[in-house]
Design a protein around this motif. Sequence first.
Motif, PDB file in Angstrom:
ATOM      1  N   HIS A 190       0.872  -1.178   0.000  1.00 42.65           N
ATOM      2  CA  HIS A 190       0.000   0.000   0.000  1.00 42.65           C
ATOM      3  C   HIS A 190       0.911   1.231   0.000  1.00 42.65           C
ATOM      4  O   HIS A 190       1.712   1.419   0.919  1.00 42.65           O
ATOM      5  CB  HIS A 190      -0.908  -0.014   1.225  1.00 42.65           C
ATOM      6  N   VAL A 191       0.761   2.038  -1.060  1.00 36.72           N
ATOM      7  CA  VAL A 191       1.672   3.162  -1.275  1.00 36.72           C
ATOM      8  C   VAL A 191       0.866   4.465  -1.315  1.00 36.72           C
ATOM      9  O   VAL A 191      -0.170   4.552  -2.000  1.00 36.72           O
ATOM     10  CB  VAL A 191       2.457   2.997  -2.593  1.00 36.72           C
ATOM     11  N   LEU A 192       1.360   5.473  -0.592  1.00 34.33           N
ATOM     12  CA  LEU A 192       0.749   6.807  -0.616  1.00 34.33           C
ATOM     13  C   LEU A 192       1.619   7.734  -1.453  1.00 34.33           C
ATOM     14  O   LEU A 192       2.809   7.894  -1.172  1.00 34.33           O
ATOM     15  CB  LEU A 192       0.632   7.357   0.810  1.00 34.33           C
ATOM     16  N   LEU A 193       1.021   8.324  -2.483  1.00 36.89           N
ATOM     17  CA  LEU A 193       1.725   9.296  -3.332  1.00 36.89           C
ATOM     18  C   LEU A 193       1.324  10.701  -2.887  1.00 36.89           C
ATOM     19  O   LEU A 193       0.150  11.075  -2.967  1.00 36.89           O
ATOM     20  CB  LEU A 193       1.369   9.083  -4.805  1.00 36.89           C
ATOM     21  N   VAL A 194       2.299  11.472  -2.422  1.00 37.39           N
ATOM     22  CA  VAL A 194       2.064  12.853  -1.993  1.00 37.39           C
ATOM     23  C   VAL A 194       2.599  13.747  -3.100  1.00 37.39           C
ATOM     24  O   VAL A 194       3.814  13.930  -3.240  1.00 37.39           O
ATOM     25  CB  VAL A 194       2.752  13.148  -0.649  1.00 37.39           C
ATOM     26  N   SER A 195       1.707  14.286  -3.912  1.00 40.07           N
ATOM     27  CA  SER A 195       2.132  15.030  -5.091  1.00 40.07           C
ATOM     28  C   SER A 195       1.009  15.969  -5.536  1.00 40.07           C
ATOM     29  O   SER A 195      -0.177  15.709  -5.285  1.00 40.07           O
ATOM     30  CB  SER A 195       2.490  14.062  -6.218  1.00 40.07           C
ATOM     31  N   LEU A 203      -2.273   1.873  -4.819  1.00 39.20           N
ATOM     32  CA  LEU A 203      -1.889   3.300  -4.765  1.00 39.20           C
ATOM     33  C   LEU A 203      -2.997   4.151  -4.166  1.00 39.20           C
ATOM     34  O   LEU A 203      -4.176   3.990  -4.472  1.00 39.20           O
ATOM     35  CB  LEU A 203      -1.571   3.791  -6.181  1.00 39.20           C
ATOM     36  N   ALA A 204      -2.555   5.114  -3.322  1.00 39.10           N
ATOM     37  CA  ALA A 204      -3.445   6.165  -2.806  1.00 39.10           C
ATOM     38  C   ALA A 204      -2.744   7.498  -3.022  1.00 39.10           C
ATOM     39  O   ALA A 204      -1.512   7.558  -3.041  1.00 39.10           O
ATOM     40  CB  ALA A 204      -3.746   5.939  -1.330  1.00 39.10           C
TER      41      ALA A 204
END
Length: 671
Positions: A368-373, A391-392
Motif C-alpha cells: 500500500h503506497v501513498l503518493l504525496v504530489s 496506490l493512494a
Amino acid sequence: MTFLGLPLAKLLPLFAVAAGAVTVLYILKLRRRRVQVPFAKLWQRVLKEKESTSLFRQLRRLLSLLLQLAFLLLLTGALGDPRFSAERVDGRHIIVLVDASASMRATDGAPGTRLDQARDQVRALVRGLGGADAMMLVRMDTQVTPLTPFTGDEALLLKALDALDPADTRADLARGLQFAGDALRGKTKPLLVLVGDGAYDRAVLASVLLRDKGAAASPTPTDWLDRIDLRGVQVSFLPVGASRDNVAIVAFSARRYATNKLSFEVYLEVVNYRDRPTEADLQLLSDGEVTEVQRLRLKAGERARYTCGPEDRKGKKRAWCEMAASGELLEARLLPPGSSGRESPGALDAFPLDDRAYALLPKRKKQHVLLVSDGNLFVEGALLLDDNVELAKVAPRAYSPRALKGMDAVVFDGFYPPTKEAPRLHTLLLNPPEDAGPFATTGRLQAPLITEQSAKHPVMRWITLKDTNISNATKFSMAEGVEVLAASFRDPVMVARAVGNLKTVAFGFDIKRSDLPLRVAFPMLVVNTFNWFSGDTEGLVTTYRTGESWRVSLAALGSAAELPAQAQVTDPAGETRSTPIQQGAVVIYGRRAGVYTIAVGDKTMRVAGNLADATESDIRPQRTLALGGQTLERPRGFSGGLRREIWIYLLLAAVALTFLEWHTYNRRVTV
C-alpha cells in the motif's frame, strides 16, 4: 606367532638354564638320616618292599620333575608376550579419517549404506590395534571433527564409531588431510587411513605432497600454501561402495516475474551419472501439491538444463515459463517413470538425497503506497503498472501523518514534511527540497550528465541512465550509510540508504524536467525500488547450498531494533536450536538438506537448503586412490591376533600347575 616381550633368542637360553637347574636338583640324592634300631631283621623286610616299588617311586619323581619343567616353560613364555599375529607393529599413531559426506548415504543396492560398510572396515582396524598403538577417529564432511583423542581404548573407539552419522554435505578432503597432517606431525610412526568412496576433488588429490621428490626445487611461500604436506606420514586407503547408479538434481531455483508475481519460472539442472540412457518423471510441487509433471529423457552421462530461455519465451512454450503456483514452497522430485511418488518417493536410484530439491518463492504481498504530489502522471502511471502496488494519492497541502496509517511506503514528489512528521515508512523522494529531507545536500547541478551508476544495488538492476537528459539536479552529500545510485562526475544525484528495516531512495531531480519517464528504464526503476522496499529484490529465490554457513536476513520478521536476541531454528530433521540474532540476521550452518524454519516470537519464515553439488552426486566409487601421484595401498599391521594378549593365560596355566603339584604332593602321589 610374534613375541612382543623378550625375543625368542633370549627366552630359549633362559628356559634351558632354569630347566637344567631344576633337573639337577631332582638328580641330587637326599642325605639319609642314620637311625639306631633295636631289631634289624624287621627293617630288612621293609627295605626289601621298598626296593620292589623303587621304579614306581622313580616315575613319581619324574612326574614331579615334568610338572616343574612345564611350570618353568609357562613362566618363560609369559615373559615373551606372545601374539598369534605374524606381524609385529607397535607404537604407531594412527588417524582414521572417515568420509561422512552425503555420498556415503548411497545404498549400492545392498542392505545398509556406504557408511555402514565403512564402519565395518574401521571396526576391523580397531580390533587389530597393537598394544602400544594409539588411534584417533576423525569425521570428515565439510567440517572436520575429531571424535576421539589418540587412544588405544577399544571400547571408546567403537562407541564413537557407532555414533557416527552422515551429513548432507560434500566432503572437504583438503581440510581433512590438513588436519591429519597437523595432528600427526612429530608423532612416532604416523599413519593416516582414509576410509571412503573416493569421490573427491582431483585437484586436492594432486596437491598432496607425500615425498620430498615432489616438492619444488626452490619453493615459494605460494607453492607451500597450495600443497598439503604429508611428508613422513604413511597414508592408506580403504575403499567402500560399488555402484554409480544415480540421476541427480544438481541445481534448482525459481523466481517470480517482476511485474507479475502470480507466475514464476524455474531453473533446473539434472545429471544422469548412469552409463545408459534413462527416463525419469520430474514432479514440481507447490506446498505439497503436484502442479507439474514432466518426463525427462537423458542420455548416458548427459547434463541437461531446463529453464525458460528466450526462444522458449518467444515460442510460448508452456514448460518452464509462466508457471503458476499458489504456495511459496516449491519442491522438485525425480521419480521412476509412472510413479506418483506417494508410495516410494526417492526410489529412482541408489542415492535418493539428490532426487529432491527445494526452493522458496517470496511472499506475494501487495504494498500500500501513498503518493504525496500535486500531480505527476508519469509516477502514477509507473505505479499503476505494478500489480503489486495499491496506490493512494494526497496533495502536499492535505498531507498529515494520519494519512500514512495502513501504508507500507510513501512517495514524496517535490515535498517533504517537517522533521517531526517524518514518516517511519519506506520512502521514495522525487526532487526533495534542498533544505529538507533525510539527506544533506551541497547545492545544485545544471544539466548534469550521468557518468557513474551503481552496478550492484538492487534498485539499479537492469537499468542504464546513460544519455539521460536532466534539467538540473540536487547534489547530495555523502554520509554514513548513504549509497550512490547515480552520479554526475562524482556528484551524487541519486542515493539510497537503509537504516534498520527502513529504506529510503532519493532522486535529486524533477523527472518531469527530464526525459527519464520516456525511457524504458523508468518503470523498471520504480518496480526495482518497491521490490527493494519489500525485500523482494534478488529476483532469484535464494536456495542455499548445504555444507556452508548461511547468513539469513530477518528483515521480513521485523527491523533489527525490534528483533529479540535469539531466534529458534528448526532443521529438516526436526531439531530446534536457539541461534543469536546479530544485525538483523542469523547465521545457520546447513548440515541437512530440506526446509529450515526460523521462528522469532510468533513470526516465522522458511529457507531451503539443497546438496547442489555435482561432484558429490557423482557416487561412482574409486577402488584405488592416487594421492600426490602415488597410489595408496590398503592399511597393514591390523591383524586381529596382534591385539590378543596370551601371556596372562600362560600365567594362569602356571598357577593351575602349581595347585596341581601341591595337590599331588599332599596326596603322596609325587613324593
